[in-house]
Write a protein that holds these residues in place. Structure first.
Motif, PDB file in Angstrom:
ATOM      1  N   GLU A 119      -6.901  36.846 -37.700  1.00 12.14           N
ATOM      2  CA  GLU A 119      -6.153  36.713 -36.444  1.00 12.14           C
ATOM      3  C   GLU A 119      -6.542  35.441 -35.702  1.00 12.14           C
ATOM      4  O   GLU A 119      -5.699  34.791 -35.079  1.00 12.14           O
ATOM      5  N   GLY A 120      -7.829  35.058 -35.775  1.00  9.96           N
ATOM      6  CA  GLY A 120      -8.255  33.802 -35.173  1.00  9.96           C
ATOM      7  C   GLY A 120      -7.637  32.608 -35.869  1.00  9.96           C
ATOM      8  O   GLY A 120      -7.226  31.631 -35.222  1.00  9.96           O
ATOM      9  N   PHE A 121      -7.566  32.661 -37.193  1.00 16.47           N
ATOM     10  CA  PHE A 121      -6.919  31.614 -37.987  1.00 16.47           C
ATOM     11  C   PHE A 121      -5.457  31.464 -37.546  1.00 16.47           C
ATOM     12  O   PHE A 121      -4.976  30.353 -37.293  1.00 16.47           O
ATOM     13  N   ILE A 122      -4.767  32.594 -37.434  1.00 17.31           N
ATOM     14  CA  ILE A 122      -3.355  32.574 -37.056  1.00 17.31           C
ATOM     15  C   ILE A 122      -3.193  32.066 -35.630  1.00 17.31           C
ATOM     16  O   ILE A 122      -2.260  31.289 -35.326  1.00 17.31           O
TER      17      ILE A 122
ATOM     18  N   ASP B  81     -19.620  28.634 -31.752  1.00 14.39           N
ATOM     19  CA  ASP B  81     -20.154  29.738 -30.957  1.00 14.39           C
ATOM     20  C   ASP B  81     -19.376  31.033 -31.222  1.00 14.39           C
ATOM     21  O   ASP B  81     -19.043  31.779 -30.302  1.00 14.39           O
ATOM     22  N   GLY B  82     -19.074  31.280 -32.500  1.00 12.02           N
ATOM     23  CA  GLY B  82     -18.376  32.503 -32.883  1.00 12.02           C
ATOM     24  C   GLY B  82     -16.875  32.481 -32.714  1.00 12.02           C
ATOM     25  O   GLY B  82     -16.198  33.453 -33.056  1.00 12.02           O
TER      26      GLY B  82
ATOM     27  N   VAL C 237     -20.485  23.009 -34.312  1.00 12.96           N
ATOM     28  CA  VAL C 237     -19.312  23.442 -35.062  1.00 12.96           C
ATOM     29  C   VAL C 237     -19.685  23.537 -36.536  1.00 12.96           C
ATOM     30  O   VAL C 237     -20.291  22.608 -37.093  1.00 12.96           O
ATOM     31  N   ILE C 238     -19.352  24.646 -37.161  1.00 12.13           N
ATOM     32  CA  ILE C 238     -19.570  24.812 -38.591  1.00 12.13           C
ATOM     33  C   ILE C 238     -18.234  25.060 -39.276  1.00 12.13           C
ATOM     34  O   ILE C 238     -17.289  25.578 -38.664  1.00 12.13           O
ATOM     35  N   VAL C 239     -18.154  24.664 -40.534  1.00 12.99           N
ATOM     36  CA  VAL C 239     -16.943  24.876 -41.336  1.00 12.99           C
ATOM     37  C   VAL C 239     -17.290  25.777 -42.504  1.00 12.99           C
ATOM     38  O   VAL C 239     -18.314  25.587 -43.165  1.00 12.99           O
ATOM     39  N   ARG C 240     -16.440  26.748 -42.759  1.00 14.06           N
ATOM     40  CA  ARG C 240     -16.666  27.678 -43.865  1.00 14.06           C
ATOM     41  C   ARG C 240     -15.326  28.243 -44.312  1.00 14.06           C
ATOM     42  O   ARG C 240     -14.279  28.000 -43.685  1.00 14.06           O
ATOM     43  N   ASP C 241     -15.364  29.015 -45.388  1.00 15.04           N
ATOM     44  CA  ASP C 241     -14.142  29.647 -45.891  1.00 15.04           C
ATOM     45  C   ASP C 241     -13.748  30.824 -45.017  1.00 15.04           C
ATOM     46  O   ASP C 241     -14.602  31.564 -44.505  1.00 15.04           O
ATOM     47  N   LEU C 242     -12.455  30.998 -44.870  1.00 17.08           N
ATOM     48  CA  LEU C 242     -11.928  32.173 -44.193  1.00 17.08           C
ATOM     49  C   LEU C 242     -12.242  33.412 -45.021  1.00 17.08           C
ATOM     50  O   LEU C 242     -12.073  33.413 -46.252  1.00 17.08           O
TER      51      LEU C 242
END
Length: 309
Positions: A17-20, A58-59, A3-8
């Protein structure tokens, strides 16, 4: 899988749309749209410190965080982080990574108190407490089946009061800003609220893509707005109340009921089928009004706080 964390990325529509999708799965009572996400990210007075983070595996976006400093508080150092992980993707470490990234960002911007809304469920509360957050106040999400609801009959305004809409103030919303500043400062909260920047208010609230000027009802007396019920709509059957408030000198006259009933009736006539709102648990008068309309509590969040240093 890692799992990676980054800015939208605001220019990537599938990503938004994935965020929502994650937000609606974890918290279906507040509606987001690509337009509302981009709107928040575009606000000049938030640009230096607002971050919307995603946790990706994984995307696939499986978690989100909204991170910012409180701009409407006279107390400096008040930070917000609201972290949500898709209910089917918990236990992968996404939440912990999002919290760490959010805390590092807020600390770098001088935050000393971190506030987070946490769903009132044992697993979520335990997660917050493991990360050093302690429970504070709670708030409820309420829902009304507007398609089937038997709304109270419309009533004529009392003498000296006129019902209008926010659209009537489109050329000069400053009187509504003044009302919002007064009513909002009296809402129960851990953080004192004080609207002083009119231009920032216009940018953030008046031009919000979900604000429905025609369905926002306003009571006018003595030449100024004295009560309002702010309507947000998504154009697909969902109607939300962003704020219902009354100027201090006009409270106790039933004006909050008057404007909200007017807005609900017109929303029903316009074809909206679901009505959403939220109330602090200590806001007894507004909870009673919403119960009178037929709203039911569907979920609760508990605000948690962590003091840095």
């Amino acid at each position: 899988m890692t799992v990676i964390v980054r800015d939208l990325r605001p220019d990537a529509t599938p990503e938004i749309e994935g965020f929502i999708r994650v937000r609606h799965a974890a918290l279906p009572y507040i509606f987001f749209s690509p337009e509302s996400v981009r709107h928040a990210l575009s606000l000049p007075h938030l640009r230096d410190h607002l971050r919307m983070l995603v946790a990706e595996e994984d995307g696939e976006i499986i978690g989100t965080a909204q991170v910012s400093l409180a701009q409407d508080s006279p107390e400096p150092g008040q930070g917000h982080l609201n972290v949500y992980v898709h209910p089917t993707r918990t236990g992968r470490g996404a939440g912990a990574l999002l919290v760490r990234a959010a805390e590092e960002h807020l600390a770098a911007h001088g935050a000393t108190h971190l506030y987070a809304w946490v769903p009132d469920e044992p697993g979520n509360r335990a997660f917050a407490e493991r990360h050093g957050y302690r429970p504070s106040r709670s708030a409820h999400f309420l829902v009304l089946d507007l398609a089937r609801a038997e709304l109270p009959p419309l009533q004529a305004p009392p003498p000296g009061v006129e019902l209008r809409t926010a659209a009537d103030f489109a050329d000069d919303p400053r009187p509504l800003f003044a009302l919002d500043a007064e009513a909002g400062s009296d809402e129960p909260s851990d953080i004192e609220t004080e609207f002083t920047d009119y231009d920032a208010w216009v940018a953030e609230y008046w031009t919000h893509p979900h604000l429905d000027l025609e369905l926002t009802s306003v009571a006018v007396a003595d030449g100024r707005p004295v009560a309002f019920s702010v309507a947000h709509t998504n154009g697909a059957g969902r109607y939300g109340t962003g704020m219902t408030g009354t100027a201090r000198a006009y409270r106790g006259r039933g004006l909050a009921k008057l404007v909200k009933n007017d807005s609900l009736h017109r929303a029903h006539a316009a074809g909206y089928t679901e009505a959403y709102t939220g109330n602090d648990s200590d806001n007894g008068p507004m909870l009673a009004i919403n119960k009178w309309f037929g709203y039911e509590i569907r979920a609760t969040e508990v605000r948690h706080v962590r003091v840095l240093g």
